[in-house]
Design a protein around this motif. Sequence first.
Motif, PDB file in Angstrom:
ATOM      1  N   VAL A 103      -3.738   4.140   8.584  1.00 23.67           N
ATOM      2  CA  VAL A 103      -4.064   2.890   7.896  1.00 23.67           C
ATOM      3  C   VAL A 103      -3.586   2.954   6.454  1.00 23.67           C
ATOM      4  CG1 VAL A 103      -5.967   1.523   6.938  1.00 23.67           C
ATOM      5  CG2 VAL A 103      -6.000   2.172   9.344  1.00 23.67           C
ATOM      6  N   SER A 104      -3.824   4.081   5.808  1.00 20.90           N
ATOM      7  CA  SER A 104      -3.421   4.239   4.409  1.00 20.90           C
ATOM      8  C   SER A 104      -1.905   4.093   4.261  1.00 20.90           C
ATOM      9  CB  SER A 104      -3.885   5.605   3.889  1.00 20.90           C
ATOM     10  OG  SER A 104      -3.639   5.716   2.503  1.00 20.90           O
ATOM     11  N   LEU A 105      -1.151   4.713   5.167  1.00 21.52           N
ATOM     12  CA  LEU A 105       0.314   4.579   5.134  1.00 21.52           C
ATOM     13  C   LEU A 105       0.739   3.128   5.309  1.00 21.52           C
ATOM     14  CD1 LEU A 105       1.922   7.425   7.323  1.00 21.52           C
ATOM     15  CD2 LEU A 105       2.068   7.128   4.856  1.00 21.52           C
ATOM     16  N   PHE A 157       2.391  -2.341   3.503  1.00 18.73           N
ATOM     17  CA  PHE A 157       2.122  -3.780   3.637  1.00 18.73           C
ATOM     18  C   PHE A 157       1.964  -4.425   2.257  1.00 18.73           C
ATOM     19  CE2 PHE A 157      -1.037  -7.001   5.673  1.00 18.73           C
ATOM     20  CZ  PHE A 157      -0.007  -7.892   5.944  1.00 18.73           C
ATOM     21  N   LEU A 158       1.274  -3.747   1.359  1.00 16.93           N
ATOM     22  CA  LEU A 158       1.092  -4.256   0.001  1.00 16.93           C
ATOM     23  C   LEU A 158       2.428  -4.354  -0.742  1.00 16.93           C
ATOM     24  CD1 LEU A 158      -2.192  -2.374  -0.879  1.00 16.93           C
ATOM     25  CD2 LEU A 158      -1.902  -4.852  -1.016  1.00 16.93           C
ATOM     26  N   LYS A 159       3.311  -3.387  -0.525  1.00 17.94           N
ATOM     27  CA  LYS A 159       4.640  -3.435  -1.172  1.00 17.94           C
ATOM     28  C   LYS A 159       5.443  -4.626  -0.679  1.00 17.94           C
ATOM     29  CE  LYS A 159       5.266   1.550  -1.826  1.00 17.94           C
ATOM     30  NZ  LYS A 159       6.045   2.729  -1.352  1.00 17.94           N
ATOM     31  N   GLU A 202      -5.967  -5.705  -2.965  1.00 15.25           N
ATOM     32  CA  GLU A 202      -5.058  -4.760  -3.627  1.00 15.25           C
ATOM     33  C   GLU A 202      -5.396  -3.343  -3.173  1.00 15.25           C
ATOM     34  OE1 GLU A 202      -5.730  -5.515  -7.768  1.00 15.25           O
ATOM     35  OE2 GLU A 202      -4.665  -7.446  -7.728  1.00 15.25           O
ATOM     36  N   ARG A 203      -4.747  -2.362  -3.781  1.00 14.86           N
ATOM     37  CA  ARG A 203      -4.974  -0.960  -3.375  1.00 14.86           C
ATOM     38  C   ARG A 203      -6.412  -0.515  -3.622  1.00 14.86           C
ATOM     39  NH1 ARG A 203       0.340  -0.974  -4.632  1.00 14.86           N
ATOM     40  NH2 ARG A 203       1.713  -0.050  -3.069  1.00 14.86           N
ATOM     41  N   LYS A 204      -7.054  -1.094  -4.623  1.00 16.09           N
ATOM     42  CA  LYS A 204      -8.433  -0.668  -4.906  1.00 16.09           C
ATOM     43  C   LYS A 204      -9.353  -0.996  -3.730  1.00 16.09           C
ATOM     44  CE  LYS A 204      -9.558  -4.852  -7.570  1.00 16.09           C
ATOM     45  NZ  LYS A 204      -9.995  -5.370  -8.898  1.00 16.09           N
TER      46      LYS A 204
END
Length: 420
Positions: A80-82, A87-89, A98-100
Amino acid sequence: QVEGSALLLQSKNSNFLLDYGVSLGNHKGDPPVFPNHVSPKSLSGISLSHSHLDHCGAIPHLYISGHMKCYITKPTLDQVSLLINDFLKLSGNYLTYERKELEKMKSNSHFLNFDDEVKVSNSPFTIKLLDAGHIPGSSQIIINDGKHRILYTGNVNSVETRLQPAMDFNYGELDAIVCESTYAGTSHPDRKQEEKNFVNKVQEVVDNGGIAQVPAFAIGRSQEILLILTENNYKGNIYMDGMAVKAADLYSTYDKQFVKDPDSLKRALKRTTMIRDSRDRNAVSGPGVIISPAGMLGGGTAIHYLSRIYDNPKNAIFMVGFQAPGTSGYRLLNEKTIYMRGKKRKVKAGAYMFKFSSHIDQNGFEKLFKSIKGNPTVFVMHGEEHKLEYLMNYISQEIGLKSCSPELGNEYDISSNSSI
């Protein structure tokens, strides 16, 4: 529909969410579509079946204001983290989080191993995860509110692969099943024969001085292809690039609970040249195999290699997963054309399709439903309309269970079956 899986369970004024994915569409640049709104503050918890974005892509949104536990395997959270970071990029302008929020989800994750059973705090629910056989860490989820045992299959595979054992069928008595239907009514080719045919064709291309490109999904499929090559005695160079490298690094740390044969995977990785930096791509020269995402040629490092090999008939592109209509991979197989730097170009390299699905087929569904105990109602989802109808007809006519295909936003009372 196949994408955007999300299922909300309610019991005794408690809510529990199973998956919360997005729909991405078939065309590059399509904005992701989120599932129906769920109030984070109303949730006792979440459980995630696996890490593909159509099952997890909207979960961080819930952590903007939510603090609920997410019950998950460690490999699923790693992946999921990968995928969410990527996905955010790619789609950050369209996303509400966001990443937070991803980090908040990670900090609220509660790791489970297969067959662990855990009580969800401040709720009537207990949950148990079973191996789904889909990708490393993927889970079937059994949830119990004290009166009903419900199975949510997520995505499952009944066939053992090089990377994964087959799914677990040890369910016990069930009152309801929520089941995928992606390949209902379809029989996959014999996997061992498909492996031999694939490796023989790849070897032929490489022996003739060509480059065999394998665009493959980064999570699970790329590493499966690597093992298929090495376990079938392919002789030649192997390169791996893109997110597939990061996923392979993760898989090399897992034990037999999550990867079928960790030693075989480590041996395969040792003989593979990992491209960890764009500057290293110049090392990819001469005959060999290149494994790189994306699996439908929609982006990723696969586009870089395709631009280098498409114009030479000595080379070949091997598609090894589902190709949605409208995608570059679908066009390649059906028209032998691609768009390169904005222009439509004829592909002179060979183009082949080999089917290494990580989803259950009709033979697997027959095994699944014949192993069921009790008299559960079956809710069929995650499939195209004709697949849903085929599986519902099979369940009712051949198995004798009640079935339905829920539509988006519908509610069902399992206690009374009154609205089924």
